[in-house]
Design a protein around this motif. Structure first.
Motif, short mmCIF file in Angstrom:
data_model
loop_
_atom_site.label_atom_id
_atom_site.label_comp_id
_atom_site.label_asym_id
_atom_site.label_seq_id
_atom_site.Cartn_x
_atom_site.Cartn_y
_atom_site.Cartn_z
N LEU A 76 0.84 -1.20 0.00
CA LEU A 76 0.00 0.00 0.00
C LEU A 76 0.87 1.24 0.00
N ASP A 77 0.35 2.30 -0.58
CA ASP A 77 1.03 3.59 -0.56
C ASP A 77 1.13 4.06 0.90
N GLU A 78 2.25 4.65 1.29
CA GLU A 78 2.50 5.09 2.66
C GLU A 78 1.42 6.05 3.16
N VAL A 79 0.83 6.82 2.27
CA VAL A 79 -0.23 7.77 2.63
C VAL A 79 -1.40 7.03 3.27
N TYR A 80 -1.68 5.82 2.80
CA TYR A 80 -2.80 5.03 3.34
C TYR A 80 -2.34 4.04 4.41
N ALA A 81 -1.14 3.50 4.23
CA ALA A 81 -0.67 2.44 5.13
C ALA A 81 -0.41 2.97 6.55
N ARG A 82 0.18 4.15 6.66
CA ARG A 82 0.53 4.65 8.00
C ARG A 82 -0.70 4.91 8.86
N PRO A 83 -1.73 5.66 8.38
CA PRO A 83 -2.90 5.86 9.24
C PRO A 83 -3.62 4.54 9.55
N PHE A 84 -3.66 3.63 8.56
CA PHE A 84 -4.31 2.34 8.79
C PHE A 84 -3.59 1.56 9.87
N THR A 85 -2.27 1.52 9.80
CA THR A 85 -1.46 0.79 10.78
C THR A 85 -1.61 1.39 12.17
N LEU A 86 -1.62 2.71 12.26
CA LEU A 86 -1.80 3.37 13.56
C LEU A 86 -3.18 3.06 14.15
N HIS A 87 -4.19 3.11 13.29
CA HIS A 87 -5.56 2.82 13.76
C HIS A 87 -5.66 1.37 14.20
N TYR A 88 -5.07 0.47 13.45
CA TYR A 88 -5.08 -0.95 13.79
C TYR A 88 -4.34 -1.19 15.10
N SER A 89 -3.33 -0.37 15.38
CA SER A 89 -2.54 -0.50 16.61
C SER A 89 -3.27 0.05 17.83
N GLY A 90 -4.42 0.71 17.62
CA GLY A 90 -5.20 1.17 18.76
C GLY A 90 -5.29 2.68 18.91
N TYR A 91 -4.66 3.43 18.04
CA TYR A 91 -4.76 4.88 18.12
C TYR A 91 -6.15 5.32 17.66
N ARG A 92 -6.67 6.37 18.31
CA ARG A 92 -7.95 6.93 17.90
C ARG A 92 -7.73 7.87 16.73
N TYR A 93 -8.80 8.17 16.01
CA TYR A 93 -8.71 9.06 14.85
C TYR A 93 -8.09 10.40 15.22
N GLU A 94 -8.48 10.95 16.38
CA GLU A 94 -7.97 12.26 16.80
C GLU A 94 -6.46 12.21 17.03
N GLU A 95 -6.00 11.12 17.63
CA GLU A 95 -4.57 10.97 17.90
C GLU A 95 -3.78 10.85 16.60
N ILE A 96 -4.32 10.09 15.64
CA ILE A 96 -3.64 9.92 14.35
C ILE A 96 -3.57 11.26 13.64
N ALA A 97 -4.67 12.01 13.66
CA ALA A 97 -4.70 13.31 13.00
C ALA A 97 -3.66 14.24 13.61
N GLN A 98 -3.51 14.17 14.92
CA GLN A 98 -2.52 15.01 15.60
C GLN A 98 -1.09 14.58 15.24
N LEU A 99 -0.85 13.27 15.25
CA LEU A 99 0.49 12.77 14.92
C LEU A 99 0.90 13.12 13.49
N MET A 100 -0.05 12.96 12.57
CA MET A 100 0.27 13.18 11.16
C MET A 100 0.02 14.62 10.71
N GLN A 101 -0.49 15.43 11.62
CA GLN A 101 -0.81 16.83 11.33
C GLN A 101 -1.73 16.94 10.12
N LEU A 102 -2.84 16.20 10.20
CA LEU A 102 -3.85 16.19 9.14
C LEU A 102 -5.22 16.45 9.75
N PRO A 103 -6.16 16.92 8.93
CA PRO A 103 -7.53 17.03 9.43
C PRO A 103 -8.09 15.63 9.71
N ILE A 104 -8.98 15.53 10.68
CA ILE A 104 -9.52 14.24 11.08
C ILE A 104 -10.29 13.58 9.93
#
Length: 165
Positions: free
Chosen positions: A115-143
Motif C-alpha cells: 500500500l502507498d504510505e499515505v494510506y498504510a501509515r494511518p491504517f497501521t496506527l488505527h489498527y494499533s489502537g490509536y484513535r482518529y484524533e490521535e492519528i490526526a494530531q500525529l500526522m498533522q492532518l484534518p480528522i
C-alpha cells in the motif's frame, strides 16, 4: 441542627430506620450499609433540616433516595462474567474449527507493505489502537482526511486480498 440534637432524634427513630432498611434491601448486610449511608448523608446535610419538621420522615426520605440511587447505579453497571466461566457454562454451544484460515497474517502484511504510505501509515496506527484524533494530531492532518485514508486502505486491502483468493 446541632450534633447533640441529631443524636437524640436519631436514637428515637433508629429502630424504625433499621426495619425500613431491611424492608428495602431484603439483606442484613446491605441494610447495615444503607443505614450507614443514610446517617452519613443526613449528617452531611443536617444544616438543611428545618426545625419543627418531622425528623423521622426526613430520615426516611434520605434512606429511600439513597436506596433508589444505589439501585439505579447497580442496574446501570454491567456485570462482567469471565471468559472461562462463560465458556465452562456453554460447552454444548461451542464448536471446534480445525479448518485452515482463508488468510494468513503473512499475506496481509505483504499486501499492507504494498500500500502507498499515505494510506498504510494511518491504517497501521488505527489498527494499533490509536484513535482518529490521535492519528490526526500525529500526522498533522484534518480528522476527515485521516478517516478517509483509513477507509481507502481497508477497501484497497480487501480488494487485493479478494483477488488473491
Amino acid at each position: 441542627m446541632l450534633q447533640s440534637r441529631f443524636d437524640e432524634e436519631y436514637a428515637r427513630v433508629a429502630d424504625f430506620l433499621e426495619l425500613l432498611a431491611m424492608r428495602l434491601t431484603q439483606d442484613s448486610a446491605l441494610a447495615n450499609d444503607l443505614a450507614q449511608d443514610t446517617i452519613y448523608r443526613a449528617l452531611s446535610n443536617c444544616e438543611h433540616f428545618e426545625e419543627g419538621t418531622n425528623f423521622k420522615a426526613w430520615m426516611s426520605t434520605i434512606m429511600r433516595n439513597t436506596f433508589i440511587s444505589g439501585y439505579r447505579k447497580r442496574v446501570r453497571t454491567p456485570h462482567h462474567v469471565s471468559t472461562a466461566v462463560f465458556a465452562a457454562g456453554n460447552q454444548q454451544a461451542m464448536s471446534r474449527n480445525d479448518g485452515p484460515g482463508n488468510l494468513t497474517i503473512k499475506e496481509m502484511l505483504v499486501e499492507l507493505s504494498n500500500l502507498d504510505e499515505v494510506y498504510a501509515r494511518p491504517f497501521t496506527l488505527h489498527y494499533s489502537g490509536y484513535r482518529y484524533e490521535e492519528i490526526a494530531q500525529l500526522m498533522q492532518l484534518p480528522i476527515g482526511t485521516v478517516k478517509s485514508r483509513i477507509f481507502a486502505a481497508r477497501r484497497q486491502l480487501k480488494d487485493k486480498l479478494r483477488l488473491q483468493r
